[in-house]
Design a protein around this motif. Structure first.
Motif, PDB file in Angstrom:
ATOM      1  N   GLY A  20       0.813  -1.207   0.000  1.00 26.82           N
ATOM      2  CA  GLY A  20       0.000   0.000   0.000  1.00 26.82           C
ATOM      3  C   GLY A  20       0.848   1.258   0.000  1.00 26.82           C
ATOM      4  O   GLY A  20       0.565   2.215  -0.742  1.00 26.82           O
ATOM      5  N   ILE A  21       1.890   1.295   0.822  1.00 31.28           N
ATOM      6  CA  ILE A  21       2.787   2.455   0.854  1.00 31.28           C
ATOM      7  C   ILE A  21       3.476   2.645  -0.490  1.00 31.28           C
ATOM      8  O   ILE A  21       3.571   3.772  -1.011  1.00 31.28           O
ATOM      9  CB  ILE A  21       3.824   2.289   1.983  1.00 31.28           C
ATOM     10  N   PHE A  22       3.937   1.558  -1.078  1.00 38.81           N
ATOM     11  CA  PHE A  22       4.636   1.644  -2.364  1.00 38.81           C
ATOM     12  C   PHE A  22       3.705   2.172  -3.453  1.00 38.81           C
ATOM     13  O   PHE A  22       4.090   3.047  -4.244  1.00 38.81           O
ATOM     14  CB  PHE A  22       5.173   0.265  -2.743  1.00 38.81           C
ATOM     15  N   ILE A  23       2.473   1.645  -3.519  1.00 40.45           N
ATOM     16  CA  ILE A  23       1.527   2.084  -4.548  1.00 40.45           C
ATOM     17  C   ILE A  23       1.213   3.567  -4.386  1.00 40.45           C
ATOM     18  O   ILE A  23       1.179   4.330  -5.362  1.00 40.45           O
ATOM     19  CB  ILE A  23       0.239   1.246  -4.475  1.00 40.45           C
ATOM     20  N   PHE A  24       0.984   4.003  -3.158  1.00 38.36           N
ATOM     21  CA  PHE A  24       0.657   5.403  -2.921  1.00 38.36           C
ATOM     22  C   PHE A  24       1.798   6.325  -3.351  1.00 38.36           C
ATOM     23  O   PHE A  24       1.580   7.313  -4.068  1.00 38.36           O
ATOM     24  CB  PHE A  24       0.355   5.606  -1.434  1.00 38.36           C
ATOM     25  N   LEU A  25       3.029   6.000  -2.937  1.00 35.21           N
ATOM     26  CA  LEU A  25       4.170   6.859  -3.261  1.00 35.21           C
ATOM     27  C   LEU A  25       4.514   6.804  -4.745  1.00 35.21           C
ATOM     28  O   LEU A  25       4.899   7.816  -5.337  1.00 35.21           O
ATOM     29  CB  LEU A  25       5.386   6.452  -2.427  1.00 35.21           C
ATOM     30  N   LEU A  26       4.370   5.638  -5.357  1.00 38.39           N
ATOM     31  CA  LEU A  26       4.718   5.499  -6.772  1.00 38.39           C
ATOM     32  C   LEU A  26       3.889   6.438  -7.637  1.00 38.39           C
ATOM     33  O   LEU A  26       4.406   7.104  -8.541  1.00 38.39           O
ATOM     34  CB  LEU A  26       4.514   4.056  -7.220  1.00 38.39           C
ATOM     35  N   LEU A  27       2.597   6.513  -7.360  1.00 39.37           N
ATOM     36  CA  LEU A  27       1.728   7.370  -8.159  1.00 39.37           C
ATOM     37  C   LEU A  27       1.900   8.835  -7.799  1.00 39.37           C
ATOM     38  O   LEU A  27       1.878   9.706  -8.673  1.00 39.37           O
ATOM     39  CB  LEU A  27       0.273   6.938  -7.962  1.00 39.37           C
ATOM     40  N   VAL A 281      -8.626   5.259  -9.464  1.00 43.76           N
ATOM     41  CA  VAL A 281      -8.836   4.005 -10.181  1.00 43.76           C
ATOM     42  C   VAL A 281      -7.543   3.180 -10.203  1.00 43.76           C
ATOM     43  O   VAL A 281      -7.565   1.965  -9.949  1.00 43.76           O
ATOM     44  CB  VAL A 281      -9.323   4.275 -11.619  1.00 43.76           C
ATOM     45  N   ILE A 282      -6.421   3.822 -10.511  1.00 40.84           N
ATOM     46  CA  ILE A 282      -5.148   3.103 -10.555  1.00 40.84           C
ATOM     47  C   ILE A 282      -4.840   2.487  -9.195  1.00 40.84           C
ATOM     48  O   ILE A 282      -4.485   1.305  -9.089  1.00 40.84           O
ATOM     49  CB  ILE A 282      -4.008   4.040 -10.986  1.00 40.84           C
ATOM     50  N   GLN A 283      -4.980   3.279  -8.151  1.00 38.96           N
ATOM     51  CA  GLN A 283      -4.683   2.772  -6.817  1.00 38.96           C
ATOM     52  C   GLN A 283      -5.639   1.658  -6.412  1.00 38.96           C
ATOM     53  O   GLN A 283      -5.221   0.660  -5.814  1.00 38.96           O
ATOM     54  CB  GLN A 283      -4.765   3.923  -5.804  1.00 38.96           C
ATOM     55  N   GLY A 284      -6.897   1.817  -6.741  1.00 37.19           N
ATOM     56  CA  GLY A 284      -7.871   0.791  -6.378  1.00 37.19           C
ATOM     57  C   GLY A 284      -7.582  -0.535  -7.054  1.00 37.19           C
ATOM     58  O   GLY A 284      -7.615  -1.595  -6.415  1.00 37.19           O
ATOM     59  N   VAL A 285      -7.294  -0.498  -8.354  1.00 36.30           N
ATOM     60  CA  VAL A 285      -6.998  -1.732  -9.084  1.00 36.30           C
ATOM     61  C   VAL A 285      -5.716  -2.365  -8.563  1.00 36.30           C
ATOM     62  O   VAL A 285      -5.649  -3.587  -8.347  1.00 36.30           O
ATOM     63  CB  VAL A 285      -6.889  -1.447 -10.596  1.00 36.30           C
ATOM     64  N   LEU A 286      -4.693  -1.552  -8.344  1.00 31.39           N
ATOM     65  CA  LEU A 286      -3.417  -2.101  -7.881  1.00 31.39           C
ATOM     66  C   LEU A 286      -3.539  -2.720  -6.497  1.00 31.39           C
ATOM     67  O   LEU A 286      -2.962  -3.784  -6.237  1.00 31.39           O
ATOM     68  CB  LEU A 286      -2.348  -0.997  -7.876  1.00 31.39           C
ATOM     69  N   ILE A 287      -4.279  -2.076  -5.603  1.00 33.56           N
ATOM     70  CA  ILE A 287      -4.385  -2.620  -4.248  1.00 33.56           C
ATOM     71  C   ILE A 287      -5.202  -3.904  -4.246  1.00 33.56           C
ATOM     72  O   ILE A 287      -4.878  -4.858  -3.514  1.00 33.56           O
ATOM     73  CB  ILE A 287      -4.982  -1.568  -3.288  1.00 33.56           C
ATOM     74  N   LEU A 288      -6.250  -3.980  -5.070  1.00 34.44           N
ATOM     75  CA  LEU A 288      -7.027  -5.211  -5.151  1.00 34.44           C
ATOM     76  C   LEU A 288      -6.223  -6.334  -5.802  1.00 34.44           C
ATOM     77  O   LEU A 288      -6.255  -7.484  -5.348  1.00 34.44           O
ATOM     78  CB  LEU A 288      -8.321  -4.965  -5.923  1.00 34.44           C
ATOM     79  N   ALA A 289      -5.500  -6.009  -6.878  1.00 34.91           N
ATOM     80  CA  ALA A 289      -4.681  -7.023  -7.541  1.00 34.91           C
ATOM     81  C   ALA A 289      -3.591  -7.529  -6.604  1.00 34.91           C
ATOM     82  O   ALA A 289      -3.314  -8.733  -6.540  1.00 34.91           O
ATOM     83  CB  ALA A 289      -4.079  -6.449  -8.816  1.00 34.91           C
ATOM     84  N   SER A 290      -2.965  -6.605  -5.866  1.00 35.99           N
ATOM     85  CA  SER A 290      -1.927  -7.009  -4.913  1.00 35.99           C
ATOM     86  C   SER A 290      -2.510  -7.869  -3.804  1.00 35.99           C
ATOM     87  O   SER A 290      -1.907  -8.863  -3.382  1.00 35.99           O
ATOM     88  CB  SER A 290      -1.254  -5.770  -4.317  1.00 35.99           C
ATOM     89  N   GLY A 291      -3.713  -7.498  -3.338  1.00 34.22           N
ATOM     90  CA  GLY A 291      -4.352  -8.294  -2.300  1.00 34.22           C
ATOM     91  C   GLY A 291      -4.670  -9.702  -2.764  1.00 34.22           C
ATOM     92  O   GLY A 291      -4.450 -10.676  -2.034  1.00 34.22           O
ATOM     93  N   MET A 292      -5.169  -9.827  -3.992  1.00 37.94           N
ATOM     94  CA  MET A 292      -5.462 -11.160  -4.536  1.00 37.94           C
ATOM     95  C   MET A 292      -4.178 -11.959  -4.705  1.00 37.94           C
ATOM     96  O   MET A 292      -4.138 -13.167  -4.441  1.00 37.94           O
ATOM     97  CB  MET A 292      -6.195 -11.022  -5.861  1.00 37.94           C
ATOM     98  N   TYR A 293      -3.117 -11.289  -5.149  1.00 40.23           N
ATOM     99  CA  TYR A 293      -1.827 -11.973  -5.318  1.00 40.23           C
ATOM    100  C   TYR A 293      -1.336 -12.523  -3.979  1.00 40.23           C
ATOM    101  O   TYR A 293      -0.909 -13.681  -3.878  1.00 40.23           O
ATOM    102  CB  TYR A 293      -0.818 -10.990  -5.895  1.00 40.23           C
TER     103      TYR A 293
END
Length: 313
Positions: A20-27, A281-293
């Motif tokens: 979550g921290i990585f996704i937030f900072l990356l964007l 949208v980008i953050q939502g998709v990435l966090i859900l995809a990461s969670g499923m992974y």
């Protein structure tokens, strides 16, 4: 066993926090101003400043992250900047094509890949082994989009056996749903059949060389029983690992295939959101995809204990 599960759950939570921290900072640290993109080329500085204020982009990063994390934990993935609709709603509308494609691909890949790997190990060094190894190497070497265009040309344009592009929801009928997914499933499965087959072959060869397998053969145990009742179970951990990782990657990595076959899945949603710099949208998709992974990997870790009880301790 309970302690093992607890350790895995704690590590899963820690991984998701770091993701979550990585996704937030990356964007947030990426070049470009989403407020300027939303406002358009003719926008004035005042308009851009108002949009930044509305989106909360003027606040310090820790404050932005705190608000975002609180929303995520509350089940709110935010509102799309461009459509004004909830991100969770947009994702839910695109999940069916992506999940359908991933499940069909894994069913085909596991069935063919494990079978090919067992046959290659059983006839190691022979014609079957060399042929299957060559096919597996080909599957790794050819890009997905090349395979997709070739299948479209042959099965859709030349022979007209299958539709070129698009998607039919399963509630419109199982037949139309399956027909639309045959070509993209074959396209994706080529890579994963090769990966699973090679891992199965390597694991089976290692087990078949063990002393207890040679003893079983000397006692007259049938080839079928040796391969499927003894060798496959003992070779199951690495095979299960590659299957789990493949499925997790499929869930979040079908962007190219969805683009080639014009499938309105999550991958296409991400591409559009990136082009529009739609942060929620980008953050939502990435966090859900990461969670499923992460959850799939957790399920695989727990499944290890069913194959090899020694892992529990």
């Amino acid at each position: 066993m309970a302690l093992y599960v607890l350790r895995r759950l704690v590590s899963t939570i820690a991984v998701m926090a770091m993701v979550g921290i990585f996704i937030f900072l990356l964007l947030r640290l990426a070049p470009g101003d989403p407020a300027a993109i939303i406002a358009g080329d003719t926008a004035t500085p005042e308009m851009i400043a108002n949009i930044r204020e509305k989106l909360g982009l003027n606040e310090p990063l820790p404050v932005q992250f705190a608000h975002w994390a609180h929303s995520i934990l509350s089940g709110n993935l935010g509102i799309s900047i461009f459509t004004g609709r909830p991100v969770l709603e947009l994702i839910s509308q695109r999940l069916e094509p992506t999940i359908s494609l991933a499940i069909l691909t894994m069913i085909l890949s596991v069935t063919i890949g494990v079978t090919f790997g067992i046959l290659a190990a059983w006839r190691a060094g022979g014609l079957v082994d060399r042929t299957l190894t060559a096919l597996a190497t080909l599957g790794f070497s050819v890009p997905v989009f090349v395979v997709g265009f070739f299948l479209i040309y042959f099965f859709a344009i030349r022979t007209r056996w299958l539709p070129v592009q698009g998607y039919q929801p399963i509630d419109h009928g199982f037949g139309p749903w399956l027909v639309q997914l045959i070509l993209p499933t074959m396209t994706l499965a080529l890579v994963y059949v090769a990966l699973i087959a090679r891992m199965t072959r390597a694991s089976m060869l290692e087990v078949l060389s063990e002393d207890y397998m040679r003893t079983a053969a000397a006692k007259g145990v049938s080839s079928y029983s040796m391969l499927f009742h003894h060798a496959l179970k003992n070779a199951g951990v690495p095979i299960l690992t590659v299957i789990g990782l493949s499925f997790a990657y499929l869930i979040s990595g079908v962007v190219i295939t969805e683009t080639v076959f014009n499938i309105p899945g999550v991958g296409r949603l991400v591409v559009d959101a990136i082009n529009n710099r739609d942060y929620p949208v980008i953050q939502g998709v990435l966090i859900l995809a990461s969670g499923m992974y992460v959850l799939i990997n957790l399920a695989v870790d727990l499944a290890y204990t069913l194959i090899d009880p020694r892992i529990r301790y």
